[in-house]
Design a protein around this motif. Structure first.
Motif, PDB file in Angstrom:
ATOM      1  N   ALA A 221      64.552  50.662   3.653  1.00 44.13           N
ATOM      2  CA  ALA A 221      64.150  49.592   2.735  1.00 44.13           C
ATOM      3  C   ALA A 221      65.157  48.447   2.754  1.00 44.13           C
ATOM      4  CB  ALA A 221      64.007  50.151   1.320  1.00 44.13           C
ATOM      5  N   LEU A 222      66.437  48.776   2.720  1.00 45.62           N
ATOM      6  CA  LEU A 222      67.472  47.743   2.740  1.00 45.62           C
ATOM      7  C   LEU A 222      67.481  47.001   4.070  1.00 45.62           C
ATOM      8  CD1 LEU A 222      69.623  46.518   0.969  1.00 45.62           C
ATOM      9  CD2 LEU A 222      71.237  48.263   1.754  1.00 45.62           C
TER      10      LEU A 222
ATOM     11  N   MET B 253      57.571  42.838  -0.838  1.00 43.33           N
ATOM     12  CA  MET B 253      56.777  43.680   0.046  1.00 43.33           C
ATOM     13  C   MET B 253      57.514  44.070   1.315  1.00 43.33           C
ATOM     14  SD  MET B 253      54.063  44.426  -1.449  1.00 43.33           S
ATOM     15  CE  MET B 253      53.278  45.224  -0.049  1.00 43.33           C
ATOM     16  N   ALA B 254      58.526  43.304   1.727  1.00 38.56           N
ATOM     17  CA  ALA B 254      59.248  43.632   2.968  1.00 38.56           C
ATOM     18  C   ALA B 254      59.844  45.037   2.927  1.00 38.56           C
ATOM     19  CB  ALA B 254      60.326  42.582   3.242  1.00 38.56           C
ATOM     20  N   PRO B 255      60.627  45.405   1.891  1.00 39.94           N
ATOM     21  CA  PRO B 255      61.147  46.781   1.862  1.00 39.94           C
ATOM     22  C   PRO B 255      60.060  47.826   1.644  1.00 39.94           C
ATOM     23  CG  PRO B 255      61.792  45.599  -0.124  1.00 39.94           C
ATOM     24  CD  PRO B 255      61.194  44.589   0.794  1.00 39.94           C
ATOM     25  N   VAL B 256      59.018  47.473   0.887  1.00 36.19           N
ATOM     26  CA  VAL B 256      57.934  48.434   0.659  1.00 36.19           C
ATOM     27  C   VAL B 256      57.213  48.736   1.964  1.00 36.19           C
ATOM     28  CG1 VAL B 256      55.737  48.815  -0.521  1.00 36.19           C
ATOM     29  CG2 VAL B 256      57.634  47.739  -1.742  1.00 36.19           C
ATOM     30  N   MET B 257      56.873  47.688   2.700  1.00 37.67           N
ATOM     31  CA  MET B 257      56.217  47.888   3.984  1.00 37.67           C
ATOM     32  C   MET B 257      57.156  48.561   4.986  1.00 37.67           C
ATOM     33  SD  MET B 257      53.152  46.967   3.617  1.00 37.67           S
ATOM     34  CE  MET B 257      52.673  47.052   5.339  1.00 37.67           C
TER      35      MET B 257
ATOM     36  N   THR C 118      58.291  53.114   8.302  1.00 32.26           N
ATOM     37  CA  THR C 118      59.247  54.126   8.759  1.00 32.26           C
ATOM     38  C   THR C 118      58.667  55.529   8.618  1.00 32.26           C
ATOM     39  OG1 THR C 118      61.099  52.693   8.122  1.00 32.26           O
ATOM     40  CG2 THR C 118      61.576  55.035   8.420  1.00 32.26           C
ATOM     41  N   ILE C 119      57.975  55.786   7.524  1.00 27.57           N
ATOM     42  CA  ILE C 119      57.383  57.111   7.316  1.00 27.57           C
ATOM     43  C   ILE C 119      56.310  57.390   8.372  1.00 27.57           C
ATOM     44  CG2 ILE C 119      55.972  58.492   5.744  1.00 27.57           C
ATOM     45  CD1 ILE C 119      57.396  57.145   3.423  1.00 27.57           C
ATOM     46  N   VAL C 120      55.438  56.404   8.600  1.00 28.36           N
ATOM     47  CA  VAL C 120      54.352  56.590   9.566  1.00 28.36           C
ATOM     48  C   VAL C 120      54.907  56.755  10.984  1.00 28.36           C
ATOM     49  CG1 VAL C 120      52.333  55.512  10.625  1.00 28.36           C
ATOM     50  CG2 VAL C 120      52.662  55.395   8.142  1.00 28.36           C
ATOM     51  N   ASN C 121      55.829  55.854  11.370  1.00 25.61           N
ATOM     52  CA  ASN C 121      56.404  55.935  12.719  1.00 25.61           C
ATOM     53  C   ASN C 121      57.165  57.239  12.929  1.00 25.61           C
ATOM     54  OD1 ASN C 121      55.382  53.441  13.404  1.00 25.61           O
ATOM     55  ND2 ASN C 121      57.274  52.331  13.008  1.00 25.61           N
TER      56      ASN C 121
END
Length: 293
Positions: free
Chosen positions: A131-132, A181-185, A190-193
């Motif tokens: 996220a960061l 939205m940048a850290p949320v996305m 990251t989870i999906v990849n």
């Protein structure tokens, strides 16, 4: 140091239980009465290699890779201390300082840093780093766009029958949404990849848990620090991060370069192939419809 597979002689890394080339299991049962050495911990299994430190025979289940790539038995490997990354010490260093130091270490000393890093970490720690990374990667670019919008002369906007105050307010809202939205996305991506890459690793026979893949994927986002230079976060960092992901997967999964590269690149290459294939189909359909007229 790599070990030859007993079946195909391809080199395998200590710590894997299946050859990535021929698919042969490296966990082999000992033959009664045979002169083949057996594992010191599991006497029912054949030894794959001797420990480089204590010399005891070890099976594929017991072998580990040392930070100099030497084969170690599980006991000797546990006695070798692993370095904590600055990100793992953020309670003492502070979050921003720990993030900065970790990014610099991974960017400029990837092999040395990742080889000695702890393979596993909490899911929250990995997602926090991701996220960061995404926030830092796009923060200055969004600020640049916002500055350009506010720099538009009022006369130019009014000449196009546009209310400059309403336009600036609308863009300010969009930019604020982008910063949130940048850290949320980033976390969702990251989870999906990580999930898709972990599936590739499982298909290759690696035995590390999902948290290791997630941690490696998150640490590979360190190039997003370069996003502090406007526009680099969107156009440079993703490609740099993809290359660094191979380093991270190899080091934290304790595997070889081929397995790590396949884990990092299989999904992106397959996705690109599907996208180009879809475009090709749409192009052919469009041409056929145009030819029919």
């Amino acid at each position: 140091m790599s070990i030859p597979c007993p079946r195909c002689q391809a080199l395998v890394v200590p710590g894997v239980e299946r050859c990535a080339w021929c698919g042969n299991s490296l966990v082999m049962e000992a033959t009664p009465g045979s002169s083949d050495p057996v594992c010191a911990v599991h006497p029912e299994l054949r030894s794959l290699h001797a420990c480089a430190r204590c010399g005891s025979f070890a099976c594929a289940k017991c072998l580990r890779k040392g930070y100099r790539d030497e084969p170690l038995c599980a006991s000797c490997h546990e006695r070798v201390p692993e370095d904590a990354l600055p990100w793992d010490q953020r309670a003492e260093l502070g979050t921003l300082k720990a993030f900065w130091q970790t990014c610099l270490a991974v960017l400029f000393r990837p092999s040395a840093t990742l080889e000695r890093a702890r393979p596993d970490g909490s899911v929250g720690s990995s997602l926090g780093f991701a996220a960061l990374s995404y926030f830092v990667g796009y923060f200055t670019t969004i600020l640049l766009y916002m500055t350009l919008v506010f720099a538009i002369p009022r006369e130019l906007a009014e000449s196009d029958n546009i209310n400059p105050d309403a336009m600036r307010l609308m863009w300010l809202g969009l930019m604020c949404v982008g910063l949130v939205m940048a850290p949320v996305m980033g976390v969702a991506t990251t989870i999906v990849n990580s999930g898709l890459d972990h599936l590739v690793f499982r298909l290759q026979g690696t035995g590390q848990p999902f948290s290791v893949t997630l941690r490696a994927n998150a640490l590979s986002l360190s190039p997003f620090l370069v996003g502090l230079i406007p526009l680099c976060g969107a156009y440079v960092s993703p490609l740099w991060s993809l290359g660094l992901r191979i380093y991270a997967y190899r080091a934290l999964h304790r595997t070889n370069w081929g397995t790590a590269a396949l884990g990092a690149l299989a999904v992106p290459l397959l996705s690109c192939g599907l996208v180009f294939g879809l475009y090709a189909v749409l192009l052919l359909v469009g041409l056929s419809m145009g030819g029919g007229r």
